[in-house]
Design an enzyme around this catalytic site. Sequence first.
Site, PDB file in Angstrom:
ATOM      1  N   ILE A   1     -20.305  -2.080 -80.240  1.00  0.00           N
ATOM      2  CA  ILE A   1     -20.618  -3.075 -80.783  1.00  0.00           C
ATOM      3  C   ILE A   1     -21.622  -2.193 -81.949  1.00  0.00           C
ATOM      4  CG2 ILE A   1     -23.534  -3.547 -79.898  1.00  0.00           C
ATOM      5  CD1 ILE A   1     -22.839  -2.491 -77.249  1.00  0.00           C
ATOM      6  N   THR A   2     -21.798  -3.603 -82.931  1.00  0.00           N
ATOM      7  CA  THR A   2     -22.138  -3.584 -84.481  1.00  0.00           C
ATOM      8  C   THR A   2     -23.611  -3.358 -84.110  1.00  0.00           C
ATOM      9  OG1 THR A   2     -21.680  -5.922 -84.870  1.00  0.00           O
ATOM     10  CG2 THR A   2     -20.216  -5.275 -85.291  1.00  0.00           C
ATOM     11  N   GLY A   3     -24.435  -2.601 -84.909  1.00  0.00           N
ATOM     12  CA  GLY A   3     -25.573  -2.003 -85.378  1.00  0.00           C
ATOM     13  C   GLY A   3     -26.343  -2.022 -84.151  1.00  0.00           C
ATOM     14  N   ALA A   4     -25.298  -0.707 -83.451  1.00  0.00           N
ATOM     15  CA  ALA A   4     -26.094  -0.570 -82.336  1.00  0.00           C
ATOM     16  C   ALA A   4     -26.943   1.094 -82.598  1.00  0.00           C
ATOM     17  CB  ALA A   4     -24.921   0.673 -81.376  1.00  0.00           C
TER      18      ALA A   4
ATOM     19  N   SER B   1     -30.334   0.327 -83.348  1.00  0.00           N
ATOM     20  CA  SER B   1     -31.525   0.429 -82.887  1.00  0.00           C
ATOM     21  C   SER B   1     -31.950  -0.871 -82.413  1.00  0.00           C
ATOM     22  CB  SER B   1     -32.383   0.134 -84.488  1.00  0.00           C
ATOM     23  OG  SER B   1     -32.270  -0.665 -85.141  1.00  0.00           O
ATOM     24  N   GLY B   2     -32.947  -1.296 -81.342  1.00  0.00           N
ATOM     25  CA  GLY B   2     -32.934  -3.119 -80.861  1.00  0.00           C
ATOM     26  C   GLY B   2     -32.263  -3.008 -80.407  1.00  0.00           C
TER      27      GLY B   2
ATOM     28  N   TYR C   1     -30.920 -16.327 -93.018  1.00  0.00           N
ATOM     29  CA  TYR C   1     -31.275 -15.703 -91.522  1.00  0.00           C
ATOM     30  C   TYR C   1     -30.760 -16.548 -90.652  1.00  0.00           C
ATOM     31  CZ  TYR C   1     -32.285 -13.546 -87.206  1.00  0.00           C
ATOM     32  OH  TYR C   1     -32.171 -13.346 -86.213  1.00  0.00           O
TER      33      TYR C   1
HETATM   34  P1  NDP Z   1     -32.427  -4.033 -86.064  1.00  0.00           P
HETATM   35  O1  NDP Z   1     -33.134  -3.998 -86.325  1.00  0.00           O
HETATM   36  O2  NDP Z   1     -33.255  -3.465 -84.755  1.00  0.00           O
HETATM   37  O3  NDP Z   1     -30.819  -3.946 -85.038  1.00  0.00           O
HETATM   38  C1  NDP Z   1     -30.533  -4.815 -86.194  1.00  0.00           C
HETATM   39  C2  NDP Z   1     -28.982  -3.453 -86.642  1.00  0.00           C
HETATM   40  O4  NDP Z   1     -28.512  -4.274 -87.424  1.00  0.00           O
HETATM   41  C3  NDP Z   1     -29.289  -1.734 -86.337  1.00  0.00           C
HETATM   42  O5  NDP Z   1     -28.837  -1.339 -86.135  1.00  0.00           O
HETATM   43  C4  NDP Z   1     -29.068  -2.054 -88.326  1.00  0.00           C
HETATM   44  O6  NDP Z   1     -29.041  -0.682 -88.370  1.00  0.00           O
HETATM   45  C5  NDP Z   1     -27.911  -2.610 -87.770  1.00  0.00           C
HETATM   46  N1  NDP Z   1     -27.500  -3.152 -89.125  1.00  0.00           N
HETATM   47  C6  NDP Z   1     -27.860  -3.979 -90.490  1.00  0.00           C
HETATM   48  N2  NDP Z   1     -27.066  -4.302 -91.466  1.00  0.00           N
HETATM   49  C7  NDP Z   1     -26.614  -3.811 -91.479  1.00  0.00           C
HETATM   50  C8  NDP Z   1     -24.485  -3.749 -91.956  1.00  0.00           C
HETATM   51  N3  NDP Z   1     -25.053  -3.856 -93.195  1.00  0.00           N
HETATM   52  N4  NDP Z   1     -23.711  -3.015 -91.281  1.00  0.00           N
HETATM   53  C9  NDP Z   1     -23.648  -2.197 -90.400  1.00  0.00           C
HETATM   54  N5  NDP Z   1     -24.532  -2.468 -89.102  1.00  0.00           N
HETATM   55  C10 NDP Z   1     -25.946  -3.345 -89.657  1.00  0.00           C
HETATM   56  O7  NDP Z   1     -33.138  -5.853 -84.836  1.00  0.00           O
HETATM   57  P2  NDP Z   1     -32.426  -6.778 -83.493  1.00  0.00           P
HETATM   58  O8  NDP Z   1     -31.934  -5.707 -82.364  1.00  0.00           O
HETATM   59  O9  NDP Z   1     -33.506  -7.308 -83.456  1.00  0.00           O
HETATM   60  O10 NDP Z   1     -31.274  -7.485 -84.321  1.00  0.00           O
HETATM   61  C11 NDP Z   1     -29.682  -7.568 -83.258  1.00  0.00           C
HETATM   62  C12 NDP Z   1     -29.294  -8.573 -83.392  1.00  0.00           C
HETATM   63  O11 NDP Z   1     -30.014  -9.719 -81.832  1.00  0.00           O
HETATM   64  C13 NDP Z   1     -29.221  -9.542 -84.254  1.00  0.00           C
HETATM   65  O12 NDP Z   1     -28.235 -10.253 -84.338  1.00  0.00           O
HETATM   66  C14 NDP Z   1     -29.816 -10.896 -84.567  1.00  0.00           C
HETATM   67  O13 NDP Z   1     -30.419 -11.542 -85.214  1.00  0.00           O
HETATM   68  C15 NDP Z   1     -30.986 -10.940 -83.062  1.00  0.00           C
HETATM   69  N6  NDP Z   1     -31.865 -11.581 -82.492  1.00  0.00           N
HETATM   70  C16 NDP Z   1     -32.864 -10.395 -82.508  1.00  0.00           C
HETATM   71  C17 NDP Z   1     -34.270 -11.112 -82.294  1.00  0.00           C
HETATM   72  C18 NDP Z   1     -35.285 -10.574 -82.288  1.00  0.00           C
HETATM   73  O14 NDP Z   1     -36.276 -11.273 -81.556  1.00  0.00           O
HETATM   74  N7  NDP Z   1     -35.403  -9.530 -81.955  1.00  0.00           N
HETATM   75  C19 NDP Z   1     -34.278 -12.546 -81.137  1.00  0.00           C
HETATM   76  C20 NDP Z   1     -33.022 -13.477 -81.473  1.00  0.00           C
HETATM   77  C21 NDP Z   1     -32.100 -12.424 -81.616  1.00  0.00           C
HETATM   78  P3  NDP Z   1     -29.694   0.224 -89.190  1.00  0.00           P
HETATM   79  O15 NDP Z   1     -30.380   0.382 -88.072  1.00  0.00           O
HETATM   80  O16 NDP Z   1     -29.321   1.031 -90.031  1.00  0.00           O
HETATM   81  O17 NDP Z   1     -31.079  -0.076 -89.953  1.00  0.00           O
HETATM   82 MG1  PMR Z   2     -41.252 -17.960 -83.165  1.00  0.00          MG
HETATM   83  C1  PMR Z   2     -42.393 -21.788 -78.756  1.00  0.00           C
HETATM   84  C2  PMR Z   2     -41.627 -19.958 -79.166  1.00  0.00           C
HETATM   85  C3  PMR Z   2     -41.579 -18.881 -79.555  1.00  0.00           C
HETATM   86  C4  PMR Z   2     -40.377 -18.932 -79.331  1.00  0.00           C
HETATM   87  C5  PMR Z   2     -39.551 -18.714 -78.314  1.00  0.00           C
HETATM   88  C6  PMR Z   2     -39.876 -17.822 -81.311  1.00  0.00           C
HETATM   89  C7  PMR Z   2     -38.861 -17.303 -80.936  1.00  0.00           C
HETATM   90  N1  PMR Z   2     -41.145 -18.510 -81.963  1.00  0.00           N
HETATM   91  C8  PMR Z   2     -41.995 -19.582 -80.946  1.00  0.00           C
HETATM   92  C9  PMR Z   2     -42.953 -19.959 -81.608  1.00  0.00           C
HETATM   93  C10 PMR Z   2     -43.137 -20.462 -82.889  1.00  0.00           C
HETATM   94  N2  PMR Z   2     -43.067 -19.071 -84.093  1.00  0.00           N
HETATM   95  C11 PMR Z   2     -44.263 -20.939 -83.515  1.00  0.00           C
HETATM   96  C12 PMR Z   2     -45.189 -22.013 -82.750  1.00  0.00           C
HETATM   97  C13 PMR Z   2     -44.989 -20.163 -84.428  1.00  0.00           C
HETATM   98  C14 PMR Z   2     -45.892 -21.281 -85.555  1.00  0.00           C
HETATM   99  C15 PMR Z   2     -47.368 -19.477 -85.977  1.00  0.00           C
HETATM  100  C16 PMR Z   2     -43.386 -19.005 -85.048  1.00  0.00           C
HETATM  101  C17 PMR Z   2     -44.045 -18.505 -86.314  1.00  0.00           C
HETATM  102  C18 PMR Z   2     -42.099 -17.795 -86.454  1.00  0.00           C
HETATM  103  C19 PMR Z   2     -42.595 -16.944 -87.245  1.00  0.00           C
HETATM  104  C20 PMR Z   2     -43.229 -16.669 -88.691  1.00  0.00           C
HETATM  105  N3  PMR Z   2     -41.853 -17.073 -85.234  1.00  0.00           N
HETATM  106  C21 PMR Z   2     -40.716 -15.788 -86.503  1.00  0.00           C
HETATM  107  C22 PMR Z   2     -41.454 -16.424 -87.220  1.00  0.00           C
HETATM  108  C23 PMR Z   2     -40.270 -15.278 -87.722  1.00  0.00           C
HETATM  109  O1  PMR Z   2     -40.652 -14.744 -88.854  1.00  0.00           O
HETATM  110  C24 PMR Z   2     -39.390 -14.653 -86.761  1.00  0.00           C
HETATM  111  C25 PMR Z   2     -38.254 -15.574 -88.161  1.00  0.00           C
HETATM  112  O2  PMR Z   2     -37.919 -16.457 -88.019  1.00  0.00           O
HETATM  113  O3  PMR Z   2     -36.924 -14.642 -87.821  1.00  0.00           O
HETATM  114  C26 PMR Z   2     -36.127 -15.427 -88.294  1.00  0.00           C
HETATM  115  C27 PMR Z   2     -39.565 -15.146 -85.582  1.00  0.00           C
HETATM  116  C28 PMR Z   2     -39.567 -15.703 -84.096  1.00  0.00           C
HETATM  117  N4  PMR Z   2     -39.043 -16.110 -83.870  1.00  0.00           N
HETATM  118  C29 PMR Z   2     -38.864 -16.501 -82.204  1.00  0.00           C
HETATM  119  C30 PMR Z   2     -38.329 -15.343 -82.448  1.00  0.00           C
HETATM  120  C31 PMR Z   2     -37.077 -15.151 -82.097  1.00  0.00           C
HETATM  121  C32 PMR Z   2     -38.409 -14.807 -83.913  1.00  0.00           C
HETATM  122  C33 PMR Z   2     -37.183 -14.176 -84.529  1.00  0.00           C
HETATM  123  C34 PMR Z   2     -35.827 -13.880 -84.543  1.00  0.00           C
HETATM  124  C35 PMR Z   2     -34.678 -14.303 -84.430  1.00  0.00           C
HETATM  125  O4  PMR Z   2     -34.617 -15.471 -84.368  1.00  0.00           O
HETATM  126  O5  PMR Z   2     -34.234 -13.647 -84.203  1.00  0.00           O
END
Ligand code: NDP
Ligand code: PMR
Length: 399
Positions: free
Chosen positions: A91-94, A96-97, A274
Amino acid sequence: MALQAASLVSPALSVPKEGKSSVCLKDSSLFGISFSDHLKSEFSSSTLRCKRELNQQIGAIRAQTTATESPAVNKAAPDGKKTLRKGSVVITGASSGLGLATAKALAETGKWHVIMACRDFLKAERAAKSAGIAKENYTVMHLDLASLDSVRQFVDNFRQSGRPLDVLVCNAAVYLPTAKEPTFTAEGFELSVGTNHLGHFLLSRLLLEDLNKSDYPSKRLIIVGSITGNTNTLAGNVPPKANLGDLRGLAGGLNGLNSSSMIDGGEFDGAKAYKDSKVCNMLTMQEFHRRYHEETGITFASLYPGCIATTGLFREHIPLFRLLFPPFQKFITKGYVSEDEAGKRLAQVVSEPSLTKSGVYWSWNKNSASFENQLSQEASDAEKARKVWDLSEKLVGLA
Ligand code: NDP
Ligand code: PMR
Ligand code: LMG
């Protein structure tokens, strides 16, 4: 507006309870966009060439290693039942999160050994300890996806460890929404696409061979996608929207010098970069499926785990955003999931016997039942997937 948004969202997220059947049109056509069939098989001559080359390589390595590996299924268990050895998952990036939560969920079953592929070794060790992952269930290995040398080094180190590779999870990502100027990987690619897409592209291309060698009953390559890269959803329509355009920036190497740092050739925008990278992740998964599923039996999948609004992904965002985003997702969009829940979802995609279908983008409904979701038109465009694949191959030195 927010409440309207929530009411618009719920149909997009509600699905049949059983979840296994495909989503009805209502669920996926929020913005009236028609979807192409992303599961459609399409084999080009270059596909066949790649397969032949892969098979030759695999054949050679098989001949060297089969004698030393312990089989995945032991027939001689004392009670007469067949036993399965522990699965081995990278698992890459394990550190955190989502990645950490998934590592924890898998390790807890006792059925998996997790290789945590992380850029910060100490952070990963500490994270594993504080998550309570038992020592015998994980190994931390260094991987910096922002350096292709590091990716190649990781692959060498992994091979030297002698562990099999049963599942690869491409999870790591960076998100730089407030950056005014682009930053770059070691090879000079814009950092978000360079890390999230190109680093993983090289890693998964190299490790495909190792996955193919595994005798585990279900071998999988999983690339984490997201709703925000899919413009057939409300979330995907929050500006700036993902759009790869004609890929002119990618073709130019994303270096911000003689080419744009953005895939579509436009001005740098960290949030868009992104989202574009997530589109590349979802396209790559499908291209893998088209090229290699039939031949190798490997399951290729992507997923949107839900909005895990509390992870480190938002570390670069302004403090006000970090404060308001979790309650906004919890109470208004209702798209929020905890890290634990999201980890369980990704762990299902790694190990559930029922989730072996290849070429699928998984999502979950409110009852946490998985379903096959529809990707946006761009994220399921087979021609674009092929172009992204070809250009990425050149950039990472595979072609
Ligand atoms: P985190 O920031 O918690 O986790 C990201 C991980 O990626 C960290 O472990 C970080 O390492 C690692 N990472 C970043 N850069 C590198 C690199 N150059 N080499 C190796 N590892 C790296 O974020 P999330 O857990 O939220 O994100 C995990 C995945 O989930 C991502 O693919 C994200 O796009 C996806 N995702 C997240 C959503 C969300 O709402 N959070 C929604 C939808 C998808 P370090 O700990 O060292 O910083
Ligand atoms: Mg978003 C309607 C549902 C919904 C969901 C499931 C997400 C997920 N978001 C929703 C709606 C909205 N968002 C709306 C209505 C707004 C305007 C207020 C909004 C805004 C917003 C911002 C500014 N949302 C965001 C941001 C971010 O900076 C995040 C982003 O785009 O990261 C790329 C984000 C996100 N919204 C999500 C999810 C899952 C993210 C973040 C992470 C990702 O795609 O990985
Ligand atoms: C871009 O801006 C940036 O330009 C780019 O650089 C990059 O950062 C990118 O995706 C990242 O974002 C996007 C812009 C979208 O977003 C915003 O500027 C607003 C962000 C808001 C983030 C969520 C915070 C919401 C706060 C809600 C308060 C939560 C309270 C919880 C309590 C619940 C109690 C039950 O811009 C647009 O999409 C344009 C539309 C903007 C409309 C903004 C609507 C506000 C949304 C919600 C506010 C609701 C408050 C009312 C609450 C009523 C509750 C009954």
